[in-house]
Design a protein around this motif. Sequence first.
Motif, PDB file in Angstrom:
ATOM      1  N   UNK A  58       1.017  -1.078  -0.059  1.00 53.17           N
ATOM      2  CA  UNK A  58      -0.163  -0.010  -0.300  1.00 53.17           C
ATOM      3  C   UNK A  58       0.916   1.160  -0.090  1.00 53.17           C
ATOM      4  N   UNK A  59       2.100   1.269   0.292  1.00 56.33           N
ATOM      5  CA  UNK A  59       2.967   2.369   0.411  1.00 56.33           C
ATOM      6  C   UNK A  59       3.763   2.506  -1.080  1.00 56.33           C
ATOM      7  N   UNK A  60       3.655   1.707  -1.961  1.00 59.71           N
ATOM      8  CA  UNK A  60       4.377   1.720  -3.165  1.00 59.71           C
ATOM      9  C   UNK A  60       3.539   2.464  -4.001  1.00 59.71           C
ATOM     10  N   UNK A  61       4.156   3.178  -4.973  1.00 59.98           N
ATOM     11  CA  UNK A  61       3.392   3.524  -6.235  1.00 59.98           C
ATOM     12  C   UNK A  61       2.510   2.723  -7.027  1.00 59.98           C
ATOM     13  N   UNK A  62       1.674   2.872  -7.801  1.00 59.08           N
ATOM     14  CA  UNK A  62       0.783   2.148  -8.340  1.00 59.08           C
ATOM     15  C   UNK A  62       1.210   1.240  -9.393  1.00 59.08           C
ATOM     16  N   UNK A  63       2.182   1.804  -9.978  1.00 60.40           N
ATOM     17  CA  UNK A  63       2.683   0.926 -11.308  1.00 60.40           C
ATOM     18  C   UNK A  63       3.614  -0.218 -10.569  1.00 60.40           C
ATOM     19  N   UNK A  64       4.552   0.152  -9.348  1.00 57.94           N
ATOM     20  CA  UNK A  64       5.396  -0.843  -8.666  1.00 57.94           C
ATOM     21  C   UNK A  64       4.331  -1.789  -8.059  1.00 57.94           C
ATOM     22  N   UNK A  65       3.273  -1.301  -7.491  1.00 60.55           N
ATOM     23  CA  UNK A  65       2.621  -2.425  -6.525  1.00 60.55           C
ATOM     24  C   UNK A  65       1.962  -3.113  -7.277  1.00 60.55           C
ATOM     25  N   UNK A  66       1.344  -3.022  -8.583  1.00 59.28           N
ATOM     26  CA  UNK A  66       0.917  -4.019  -9.374  1.00 59.28           C
ATOM     27  C   UNK A  66       1.633  -5.111  -9.686  1.00 59.28           C
ATOM     28  N   UNK A  67       2.817  -4.987  -9.755  1.00 62.00           N
ATOM     29  CA  UNK A  67       3.840  -6.015 -10.231  1.00 62.00           C
ATOM     30  C   UNK A  67       3.851  -7.053  -8.893  1.00 62.00           C
ATOM     31  N   UNK A  68       3.611  -6.644  -7.790  1.00 64.86           N
ATOM     32  CA  UNK A  68       3.895  -7.555  -6.725  1.00 64.86           C
ATOM     33  C   UNK A  68       2.484  -8.071  -6.069  1.00 64.86           C
ATOM     34  N   UNK A  69       1.443  -7.380  -6.333  1.00 64.61           N
ATOM     35  CA  UNK A  69       0.125  -7.814  -6.015  1.00 64.61           C
ATOM     36  C   UNK A  69      -0.223  -9.000  -6.239  1.00 64.61           C
ATOM     37  N   UNK A  70      -0.017  -9.490  -7.623  1.00 61.55           N
ATOM     38  CA  UNK A  70      -0.250 -10.698  -8.187  1.00 61.55           C
ATOM     39  C   UNK A  70       0.534 -11.758  -7.262  1.00 61.55           C
ATOM     40  N   UNK A  71       1.777 -11.699  -6.958  1.00 60.65           N
ATOM     41  CA  UNK A  71       2.524 -12.580  -6.311  1.00 60.65           C
ATOM     42  C   UNK A  71       2.023 -12.573  -4.798  1.00 60.65           C
ATOM     43  N   UNK A  72       1.542 -11.445  -4.078  1.00 58.62           N
ATOM     44  CA  UNK A  72       0.886 -11.362  -2.763  1.00 58.62           C
ATOM     45  C   UNK A  72      -0.232 -12.235  -2.960  1.00 58.62           C
ATOM     46  N   UNK A  73      -1.236 -12.138  -4.006  1.00 55.51           N
ATOM     47  CA  UNK A  73      -2.333 -12.957  -4.097  1.00 55.51           C
ATOM     48  C   UNK A  73      -1.885 -14.423  -4.251  1.00 55.51           C
ATOM     49  N   UNK A  74      -1.130 -14.885  -4.903  1.00 55.09           N
ATOM     50  CA  UNK A  74      -0.747 -16.144  -5.156  1.00 55.09           C
ATOM     51  C   UNK A  74      -0.291 -16.763  -3.895  1.00 55.09           C
TER      52      UNK A  74
END
Length: 121
Positions: free
Chosen positions: A32-48
């Motif tokens: 939640x502290x990352x900018x949107x572009x960077x966060x999107x890259x890690x969000x899928x890994x987090x969900x997985x």
Amino acid sequence: MSANESELTAAALIELAVEGWRFQKLFGRALSKLDAGEAARFTNQHRFFVRKIEHCLDTVGLRLVSIEGQAFDAGAAATALNLGDFGPDDRVVVDQMIEPIVMNENGLLRAGTVMLRKAEQ
């Protein structure tokens, strides 16, 4: 496997699951502290990661339960760290899960730990 070995294995799995749960909560806050572009890259890994833990636990009949946002009462399967901050007539809700509740098909295996806040009127 002996009964004692089975109990030790289950206890180790529960401990690993709880630590994984804590890590995914921390990772979610960091996202939640990352900018949107960077966060999107890690969000899928987090969900997985979250789905993988849930699947592994489901395979052995375990589940982690969160009661964040729900009304808290004395019969809840969780210990409130700050219960003494409230009066007997205060309506309180679970503000944050510190540790999840661990259950199986037979019921409670391990109580959770929570922080409370006053309910909005």
